[in-house]
Design a protein around this motif. Structure first.
Motif, mmCIF file in Angstrom:
data_model
loop_
_atom_site.group_PDB
_atom_site.id
_atom_site.type_symbol
_atom_site.label_atom_id
_atom_site.label_comp_id
_atom_site.label_asym_id
_atom_site.label_seq_id
_atom_site.Cartn_x
_atom_site.Cartn_y
_atom_site.Cartn_z
ATOM 1 N N ASP A 189 1.123 -1.275 0.097
ATOM 2 C CA ASP A 189 0.017 -0.150 0.369
ATOM 3 C C ASP A 189 0.434 1.150 0.231
ATOM 4 O O ASP A 189 0.817 2.549 -0.783
ATOM 5 C CB ASP A 189 -0.779 0.226 1.039
ATOM 6 N N THR A 211 0.384 2.972 -6.729
ATOM 7 C CA THR A 211 -0.979 2.813 -6.172
ATOM 8 C C THR A 211 -1.399 3.500 -6.207
ATOM 9 O O THR A 211 -3.001 4.005 -6.038
ATOM 10 C CB THR A 211 -0.566 2.333 -4.242
ATOM 11 N N GLN A 212 -1.362 5.222 -6.409
ATOM 12 C CA GLN A 212 -1.423 6.250 -6.738
ATOM 13 C C GLN A 212 -3.028 6.061 -8.637
ATOM 14 O O GLN A 212 -3.544 7.184 -8.436
ATOM 15 C CB GLN A 212 -1.463 7.252 -6.753
ATOM 16 N N LEU A 213 -2.284 4.933 -9.111
ATOM 17 C CA LEU A 213 -3.160 5.067 -10.374
ATOM 18 C C LEU A 213 -4.194 3.946 -9.957
ATOM 19 O O LEU A 213 -4.393 2.963 -8.989
ATOM 20 C CB LEU A 213 -1.917 4.316 -10.797
ATOM 21 N N SER A 214 -5.176 3.973 -10.883
ATOM 22 C CA SER A 214 -5.941 2.774 -10.982
ATOM 23 C C SER A 214 -5.754 2.104 -12.018
ATOM 24 O O SER A 214 -5.998 1.117 -11.941
ATOM 25 C CB SER A 214 -7.426 3.710 -11.293
ATOM 26 N N GLU A 215 -5.014 2.392 -12.582
ATOM 27 C CA GLU A 215 -4.211 1.481 -13.496
ATOM 28 C C GLU A 215 -2.842 0.925 -13.456
ATOM 29 O O GLU A 215 -1.984 2.036 -14.051
ATOM 30 C CB GLU A 215 -5.108 1.114 -14.888
ATOM 31 N N ARG A 260 -2.750 -3.078 -2.426
ATOM 32 C CA ARG A 260 -3.454 -2.517 -3.158
ATOM 33 C C ARG A 260 -3.530 -3.552 -4.005
ATOM 34 O O ARG A 260 -2.447 -4.409 -5.065
ATOM 35 C CB ARG A 260 -3.299 -0.928 -3.736
ATOM 36 N N LEU A 317 -4.589 -3.288 -8.515
ATOM 37 C CA LEU A 317 -4.646 -2.772 -9.172
ATOM 38 C C LEU A 317 -4.560 -3.197 -10.867
ATOM 39 O O LEU A 317 -4.798 -4.747 -10.982
ATOM 40 C CB LEU A 317 -3.273 -1.293 -10.155
ATOM 41 N N SER A 318 -6.051 -3.083 -11.630
ATOM 42 C CA SER A 318 -5.540 -3.346 -13.092
ATOM 43 C C SER A 318 -4.847 -3.437 -13.847
ATOM 44 O O SER A 318 -4.058 -2.675 -13.661
ATOM 45 C CB SER A 318 -7.454 -3.132 -13.781
ATOM 46 N N GLU A 372 -3.281 -2.916 -17.937
ATOM 47 C CA GLU A 372 -3.667 -2.466 -18.922
ATOM 48 C C GLU A 372 -3.877 -3.391 -19.913
ATOM 49 O O GLU A 372 -2.771 -4.029 -20.277
ATOM 50 C CB GLU A 372 -2.917 -1.103 -19.474
#
Length: 299
Positions: A170, A175-179, A250, A252-253, A255
């Motif tokens: 975390d 981790t600030q990204l969504s992808e 965390r 994350l997706s 790309e």
């Protein structure tokens, strides 16, 4: 020669112990030893070697075991077919599986199946992809769950696409990204599944022209998650594995459209027993329903 002796031989090999085989079969250990000695006498060669490290197949024993398993399989199918003719549901189903399927799918499926067919016994062998492929080829299991593609000699039934996702500690800046994309992953230390447990992470890295910077290779999914949790690197794992991650990990997706394709494989679905065919139908029904409560397992 008799089917009883074949069953004893197969069970001893499966369990690797005369004592455990005798308990499972409800026989004395001397009866088990006598049956094995009788087969060796009839055939004129040793089928098992016995040493301090346990019991092992001889090379000749390995050659005949595949035929014995085929004979026992066809006998089991005959017994089940006779039971079907008489309106009964009996039999044994042997399944090769890996951990996420064992945890996420099989308890629910087996619970419903057992409710309607309590006389059908289900045996699970859990291992990695290589082991499951070997069990299918050798006849140790009737079918197995695998990540596809698998060996060309198998028949397969695709079941589900399972998204591949990236996990990070975390406090990691990404981790600030969504992808996350593979250029960003390229510079990171990766905690990878061992090759025998992974048909997917290495494949998608190759498809995206990324040479993974591997720090550790581990066979256990939860060990990989724990390494990530403790800041030892990041990882890529299937969504089914990530059902219970710690709060400080965390997800994350990735790309693009990346997934593993889970299916079942057998040497031939046409030749499996009636009980196995019923169970495979249940698996497909369970996965096709949006909620388990709507499944009609009585048909």
């Amino acid at each position: 020669m008799s089917l009883a002796k074949f069953e004893i031989f197969s069970t001893v090999v499966e369990l690797g112990s005369l004592t455990e085989a005798s308990v499972k079969l409800g026989l004395t250990q001397s009866a088990v030893s006598h049956a094995l000695a009788s087969l060796e006498s009839e055939w004129g060669f040793s089928i098992l070697s016995r040493g301090r490290s346990g019991i092992h197949l001889t090379s000749n024993g390995e050659l005949v075991l595949q035929y014995i398993r085929e004979i026992l399989k066809w006998n089991e199918q005959m017994v089940q077919q006779i039971a079907n003719i008489n309106g009964l549901e009996v039999g044994t189903i042997r399944i090769g599986t890996f951990s996420s399927v064992s945890i996420q799918w099989l308890p629910e499926i087996m619970n419903y199946f057992n409710e309607y067919y309590p006389s059908i016994e289900i045996k699970l062998l859990e291992g990695d992809y290589n082991e499951i492929e070997h069990w299918i080829s050798s006849g140790a299991v009737d079918f197995g769950f695998l990540s596809l593609p698998t060996l060309k000699s198998f028949e397969v039934i695709p079941l589900k696409k399972d998204r591949m996702l990236c996990i990070l500690p975390d406090k990691h800046p990404l981790t600030q990204l969504s992808e996350i994309n593979f250029e960003q992953i390229k510079g990171e230390m990766l905690i990878m599944p061992k090759k025998s447990c992974d048909n997917d992470v290495r494949r998608i890295c190759k498809e995206n022209n990324m040479i993974p910077n591997v720090k550790f290779e581990l066979a256990d999914d939860q060990a990989i998650i724990s390494m990530v949790q403790n800041g030892m690197g990041i990882s890529i794992l299937p969504e089914m594995v990530l059902y219970r991650v710690p709060d400080n990990v965390r997800i994350l997706s990735l790309e693009g459209d990346h997934y593993r394709s889970i299916g079942i494989a057998a040497t031939s679905f046409k030749n499996v027993s009636p009980a196995v065919k019923k169970f495979i139908t249940y698996i497909q029904s369970w996965l096709n329903e949006s909620t388990q409560d709507n499944i009609n397992f009585s048909q």
